[in-house]
Scaffold this motif. Structure first.
Motif, mmCIF file in Angstrom:
data_model
loop_
_atom_site.group_PDB
_atom_site.id
_atom_site.type_symbol
_atom_site.label_atom_id
_atom_site.label_comp_id
_atom_site.label_asym_id
_atom_site.label_seq_id
_atom_site.Cartn_x
_atom_site.Cartn_y
_atom_site.Cartn_z
ATOM 1 N N MET A 8 1.267 -0.818 -0.538
ATOM 2 C CA MET A 8 0.186 0.302 0.111
ATOM 3 C C MET A 8 0.398 1.478 0.060
ATOM 4 S SD MET A 8 -2.918 1.338 0.086
ATOM 5 C CE MET A 8 -4.484 0.344 0.848
ATOM 6 N N SER A 49 -9.308 3.524 7.292
ATOM 7 C CA SER A 49 -9.344 3.704 6.366
ATOM 8 C C SER A 49 -9.637 5.185 5.571
ATOM 9 C CB SER A 49 -11.171 2.983 6.638
ATOM 10 O OG SER A 49 -11.236 2.320 6.733
ATOM 11 N N SER A 64 -10.518 3.071 -5.339
ATOM 12 C CA SER A 64 -10.634 1.553 -6.913
ATOM 13 C C SER A 64 -9.510 1.077 -6.896
ATOM 14 C CB SER A 64 -11.800 1.493 -7.450
ATOM 15 O OG SER A 64 -11.043 1.981 -8.237
ATOM 16 N N TYR A 67 -6.259 0.543 -4.771
ATOM 17 C CA TYR A 67 -6.643 -0.921 -4.082
ATOM 18 C C TYR A 67 -6.205 -2.069 -5.165
ATOM 19 C CZ TYR A 67 -8.201 -0.653 0.732
ATOM 20 O OH TYR A 67 -7.470 -0.923 1.864
ATOM 21 N N HIS A 68 -6.688 -2.386 -6.438
ATOM 22 C CA HIS A 68 -6.371 -3.050 -7.860
ATOM 23 C C HIS A 68 -5.266 -2.979 -7.702
ATOM 24 C CE1 HIS A 68 -10.829 -2.930 -9.680
ATOM 25 N NE2 HIS A 68 -10.385 -3.945 -8.832
ATOM 26 N N VAL A 70 -2.207 -2.467 -5.536
ATOM 27 C CA VAL A 70 -1.816 -3.550 -4.079
ATOM 28 C C VAL A 70 -2.267 -5.087 -4.848
ATOM 29 C CG1 VAL A 70 -2.503 -3.855 -2.273
ATOM 30 C CG2 VAL A 70 -2.606 -1.510 -2.584
ATOM 31 N N VAL B 4 -13.430 1.964 3.764
ATOM 32 C CA VAL B 4 -12.971 0.738 3.363
ATOM 33 C C VAL B 4 -13.476 -0.385 4.067
ATOM 34 C CG1 VAL B 4 -10.432 1.093 3.693
ATOM 35 C CG2 VAL B 4 -11.206 0.237 0.855
ATOM 36 N N MET B 8 -14.133 -4.586 2.775
ATOM 37 C CA MET B 8 -13.149 -4.929 3.976
ATOM 38 C C MET B 8 -13.333 -6.368 3.747
ATOM 39 S SD MET B 8 -9.990 -7.207 3.003
ATOM 40 C CE MET B 8 -9.287 -5.856 2.429
ATOM 41 N N TYR B 67 -7.691 -7.614 -1.856
ATOM 42 C CA TYR B 67 -7.857 -6.607 -2.608
ATOM 43 C C TYR B 67 -8.105 -6.476 -4.084
ATOM 44 C CZ TYR B 67 -5.221 -4.620 1.466
ATOM 45 O OH TYR B 67 -5.139 -4.478 2.461
ATOM 46 N N HIS B 68 -8.295 -7.054 -4.680
ATOM 47 C CA HIS B 68 -9.160 -6.862 -6.117
ATOM 48 C C HIS B 68 -10.728 -6.711 -6.408
ATOM 49 C CE1 HIS B 68 -5.577 -8.966 -8.692
ATOM 50 N NE2 HIS B 68 -5.443 -7.429 -8.789
ATOM 51 N N VAL B 70 -11.912 -6.049 -2.837
ATOM 52 C CA VAL B 70 -12.181 -4.755 -2.552
ATOM 53 C C VAL B 70 -12.224 -3.447 -3.358
ATOM 54 C CG1 VAL B 70 -11.432 -3.420 -0.633
ATOM 55 C CG2 VAL B 70 -11.996 -5.244 -0.393
ATOM 56 N N GLY B 71 -11.247 -3.845 -4.279
ATOM 57 C CA GLY B 71 -11.577 -2.680 -5.346
ATOM 58 C C GLY B 71 -12.306 -3.377 -6.271
#
Lengths: 110, 110
Positions: A8, A49, A64, A67-68, A70, B4, B8, B67-68, B70-71
């Motif tokens: 991150m 968050s 988003s 996060y993608h 990561v 987030v 999550m 993580y994907h 969540v994204g």
């Protein structure tokens, strides 16, 4: 073990550099202490968050996407870990005795 | 603002249910207190990187996938937020005066 806060931190730093922004600018816009943001980028602190939402907004980047990115970095790490485990199982660390003690094959003349 | 940790928590819960595992089973495997895991799933507590790694392992699910997911959920929320902002700009809340006060058009006989 890969710690997700390291990934991150890297992603937040990469996004900031792509935007050509300084730590000071992003910290100011996100109302986060500069030292704290720096620790987050170095993966030393977990970002809550609320902090993540503020930093993403300051970076004008959807959460988003962060996060993608990561997730994408984690895929690479997981692939490398799997590869290491596979290699560790397939290729022995030491030369097995039966190979070490076998007589050398004469090289065939051609 | 979308937090987030809520997304999550939803993702971790969904993965657990897809695996047919109980909170107690996952908490046990991950060495996390059951109440704490429950709070994480309900988005009431932030999970540290170490806890996330343990829970992902207990769920036999790569952290990258989590993580994907969540994204992906964040994309949906961001899309809805943008849509609301767009609609708020385009469709006025009240009927404008010029429309309200305009004489009614006679309905054409056909």
């Amino acid at each position: 073990m890969v710690l997700v806060r390291h990934e991150m931190g890297e992603v937040l730093r990469n996004v900031r550099l792509r935007k050509g922004a300084t730590l000071r600018q992003v910290a100011g816009r996100a109302s986060v202490a500069l030292g704290y943001l720096s620790e987050i980028e170095r993966g030393q602190k977990e970002a809550s968050s609320e902090i993540l939402a503020s930093v993403a907004e300051a970076l004008e980047t959807p959460l988003s996407q962060i996060y993608h990115e990561v997730g994408d970095r984690l895929v690479v790490h997981e692939g490398l870990e799997q590869r290491e485990q596979r290699l560790a199982g397939v290729i022995p660390d030491t030369v097995p005795d039966d190979i070490l003690n076998s007589p050398r094959e004469p090289i065939a003349a051609h």
